[in-house]
Design a protein around this motif. Structure first.
Motif, short mmCIF file in Angstrom:
data_model
loop_
_atom_site.label_atom_id
_atom_site.label_comp_id
_atom_site.label_asym_id
_atom_site.label_seq_id
_atom_site.Cartn_x
_atom_site.Cartn_y
_atom_site.Cartn_z
N VAL A 241 -15.56 14.16 -14.23
CA VAL A 241 -14.78 12.94 -13.98
C VAL A 241 -13.31 13.34 -14.02
O VAL A 241 -12.88 14.00 -14.97
N MET A 242 -12.58 13.02 -12.98
CA MET A 242 -11.16 13.37 -12.97
C MET A 242 -10.34 12.24 -12.37
O MET A 242 -10.88 11.32 -11.75
N SER A 243 -9.03 12.30 -12.61
CA SER A 243 -8.14 11.26 -12.10
C SER A 243 -7.54 11.70 -10.77
O SER A 243 -7.41 12.89 -10.50
N LEU A 244 -7.20 10.73 -9.96
CA LEU A 244 -6.42 11.00 -8.75
C LEU A 244 -5.32 9.96 -8.69
O LEU A 244 -5.59 8.76 -8.84
N GLU A 245 -4.10 10.43 -8.52
CA GLU A 245 -2.96 9.52 -8.34
C GLU A 245 -2.26 9.86 -7.04
O GLU A 245 -2.02 11.03 -6.76
N VAL A 246 -1.97 8.84 -6.24
CA VAL A 246 -1.23 9.03 -4.98
C VAL A 246 0.00 8.12 -5.02
O VAL A 246 -0.10 6.96 -5.41
N ARG A 247 1.16 8.67 -4.64
CA ARG A 247 2.38 7.87 -4.58
C ARG A 247 3.08 8.09 -3.25
O ARG A 247 3.14 9.21 -2.75
N ASP A 248 3.61 7.03 -2.72
CA ASP A 248 4.49 7.17 -1.55
C ASP A 248 5.30 5.90 -1.38
O ASP A 248 5.00 4.86 -1.97
N LEU A 249 6.34 6.01 -0.56
CA LEU A 249 7.20 4.86 -0.27
C LEU A 249 6.53 3.87 0.65
O LEU A 249 6.96 2.73 0.74
N GLU A 250 5.49 4.33 1.37
CA GLU A 250 4.83 3.42 2.32
C GLU A 250 3.35 3.30 2.02
O GLU A 250 2.65 4.30 1.86
N LEU A 251 2.90 2.05 2.00
CA LEU A 251 1.50 1.79 1.73
C LEU A 251 0.62 2.47 2.78
O LEU A 251 -0.42 3.05 2.45
N ALA A 252 1.06 2.44 4.03
CA ALA A 252 0.25 3.02 5.11
C ALA A 252 0.08 4.52 4.88
O ALA A 252 -0.99 5.08 5.12
N LYS A 253 1.14 5.18 4.40
CA LYS A 253 1.06 6.61 4.14
C LYS A 253 0.09 6.88 2.97
O LYS A 253 -0.71 7.80 2.99
#
Lengths: 434, 434
Positions: free
Chosen positions: B301-313
């Motif tokens: 079990v692991m975490s994934l975090e995604v960040r960006d300025l645009e929701l579409a990206k």
């Protein structure tokens, strides 16, 4: 080449035993299954397996059951100072050394009904068959039930004089120290030296055991001729990168310890997979620090285990892993350190003559067989340091072990007992003496 | 293109402010540093940072110090029902809406002396400079100190009417619930609606903050013009393989969940690294089960975090990760499942006009600047939903934040305050009105 030699050898040495085995009844699947079921009552758990950890009341009761069977079969039963049960059947020639065979009946917590038990039940079956044939061997025979196998091969280590004094203070799953456990079984922790069997004092040792892998089961092969018990080395692997904010640190400025660990995990897998041979390498445990979803891991600590039949191969595997780790560290801006953990488990090959004898016995009974390593540890690896040692594997369904779901069919158990009998008779007839 | 447009815009709208700014004294590095040091005493810890978690006695004392400064500077101070401190300076034209600017002074446990504090101290510096010049702006000005930023942007969420009722029951690091914490600051948790600022009710909001990344520091750029605050999505990733004996299971018969997890970790890194743009994706937490060195992991079990300025990206990054995960699962005999965790953080772009105004102010003062996203969350992302919002970054040494080792030089703080003043004046002079 090996097969050619096996046949030639068999012709010379096992011929007498082969003929003789024809005079014996075949092992009884029903009787063996009944004894497995009787044994399964001691420490039975709700899942259909057993919690019969060494030194527990269930272990003590199970041992009493086995001692009773030994006595019914006419064996002279004694407990050595290491808590091992030894049932002796005298031979015709008083000067000859004993042929020993057996296994263990203690289980892991949440264990099954076949690991160890099948080896003990098949050893008793051999005595039954000899009794039925009214056959007295030249050598004395000794059926052994080693104490506390699952807790670190304790009984067999005592027998070879290799149990470390510090081990006596270890608290076992039963809640007792190993010292108190040995004593509660009827051993004598103050006089362990009395149990030591000197190198050369036994004629041979044979252990029959379930495979604990799926190789025989999947290939539908009846008998495994064990080439040796693999050695095991453990390392703690520490990967140091730099912990940082997962939002503000661009991808190309990271020194992510977990990314390096992932590359190393794949390299380890690849090295073991692609190098010729049957070595295995495993990462079983991993921890990232600080371990928050929004922080780039600054450190990862993970385990590395390498097993093989040959020490040189284990060293070669590790050297290759170390070399790849250095490259990965360099490319990821991390440092990678390996700390060897002392697990003290060297590879122990079985006696090559006994491999051939076991294979010939299987052929004699018409059972398919296959040479294979034992990836798991067994008491046989200790005995191998003091006497010619052989191991016979029987299939375990799906390779499952240390689980209530362990299963070996009565037919496979009986096949194994036949091969064990053939092997004992061949040794008794001098197959090891050339 | 953007730069051309910026200059053209600046010529038209900021010209008045630019001229005017020349009449003002420059921000004082010494005064700002002295206030940072004074603030550092509230909750000072042995490591040279602060433990000034929201609602703690240290937070309350630090706020009292700031309120005192505001009063000395002639501001009318009030606490809204969300516990935010608002210091108001009247403008010349009573019908105009307020220009608000500020940040926070609460810290994480084991925090530093710059995160939030620099924004508050630079806001006060702007008032000092206006007072020194005897200048009264057309618009009212409001210096804000948001309550409990580190505990989840609490004060700014109250201000935009978006604090979820359930959040009031969350126990903060102070040991108090957020409800009790708001009340202890002088807010009124029963009347949070009274603090709500309606969309359009403010003229603009500006927050100055340390970068919390090393981009400005390493490139030796003085001012960051923030394009927006990235959105954040979290997933729990579960990889199911098959747990098995690490000794008896050959390499080519394994369904090792950790090997699959390692491949996925690298794929995640690669997708974020190679896709054009400034998205980030991080695996920060990982656990293998059962987690023993001698057992092949059956589950990770692991975490994934995604960040960006645009929701579409963000969606594009995740879609690519998901596609690669399906391949990896297929190739490794595992299954991979993604469970989205609600972290409720959408990307919030800053107002493009304010980006140009801030950039022009930096140019006016001769400071180098760069457009950049904010990878961390800020109160500005909440205010951006109700008013034109801008953010100014100043360099933080080594990108370190949430640590006693945070550091921004007095010079960089003063540069930021200059740009904040220039921005406020430009807005006051109508730079947003075209």
């Amino acid at each position: 080449m090996t097969r050619m030699f096996t046949l030639a050898f068999a012709f010379l040495a096992v011929a007498a035993a082969a003929a003789q085995a024809g005079e014996f009844p075949a092992a009884s699947p029903e009787r063996m299954e009944a004894r497995i079921k009787a044994l399964a009552k001691f420490g039975a758990n709700a899942a259909g397996g057993v919690d019969r950890v060494a030194y527990s009341p269930a272990d003590i009761a199970g041992r009493a059951y086995i001692k009773g069977l030994m006595q019914e079969l006419g064996l002279e039963v004694r407990i050595d100072s290491g808590g091992n049960i030894i049932g002796r059947r005298q031979g015709r020639e008083p000067d000859l050394r004993s042929i020993m065979f057996g296994s263990h009946i203690d289980s892991v917590p949440g264990g099954g009904n076949y690991d160890g038990d099948v080896g003990v039940v098949s050893a008793l079956e051999v005595i039954d068959l000899l009794n039925a044939a009214g056959h007295v061997t030249r050598h004395p025979l000794e059926v052994v039930v080693f104490s506390n196998e699952e807790g670190g091969l304790v009984g067999s280590l005592v027998m070879i004089g290799a149990l470390k004094p510090a081990a006596l203070d270890v608290v076992s799953h039963s809640g007792l120290t190993i010292r108190d456990g040995i004593d509660i079984l009827g051993g004598d922790s103050e006089r362990l030296a009395a149990a030591v069997v000197k190198p050369g004092a036994l004629k041979a040792f044979i252990e029959l055991h379930i495979e604990q892998g799926a190789i025989l089961d999947e290939a539908e092969i009846e008998i495994g001729v064990v080439e040796g018990i693999v050695g095991i080395r453990w390392w703690d692997v520490t990967i140091d990168g730099f912990a940082n904010h997962a939002g503000t640190t661009p991808m190309n400025r990271r020194r992510d310890a977990l990314v390096a660990a992932a590359r190393l995990t794949l390299a380890i897998n690849q090295v073991a997979l692609e190098m010729p041979g049957r070595q295995v390498a495993t990462v079983g445990r991993i921890r990232a620090e600080p371990g928050a979803p929004n922080v780039i891991p600054g450190r990862v600590v993970m385990s590395l285990e390498v097993r093989d039949l040959e020490l040189a191969k284990m060293e070669q595997v590790f050297a290759e892993i170390e070399m790849r780790a250095a490259k990965i560290a360099d490319q990821t801006g991390t440092s990678i350190r390996f700390d060897l953990i002392d697990v003290d488990s060297h590879p122990e090959p079985t006696d090559p003559r006994l491999r051939r004898i076991i294979a010939r016995a299987a052929q004699m009974y018409g059972y398919s067989y296959r040479l294979m390593p034992s990836g798991a540890g067994h008491d046989a690896q200790d005995l191998a340091t003091i006497t010619p040692t052989g191991m016979i594997f029987v299939p375990s369904r799906g390779g499952i072990s240390h689980s209530p779901r362990e299963f070996t069919s009565p037919r496979h158990m009986a096949n194994g007992a036949d091969v064990l009998l053939g092997t004992v008779l061949a040794i008794d007839q001098g197959a090891l003496d050339n």
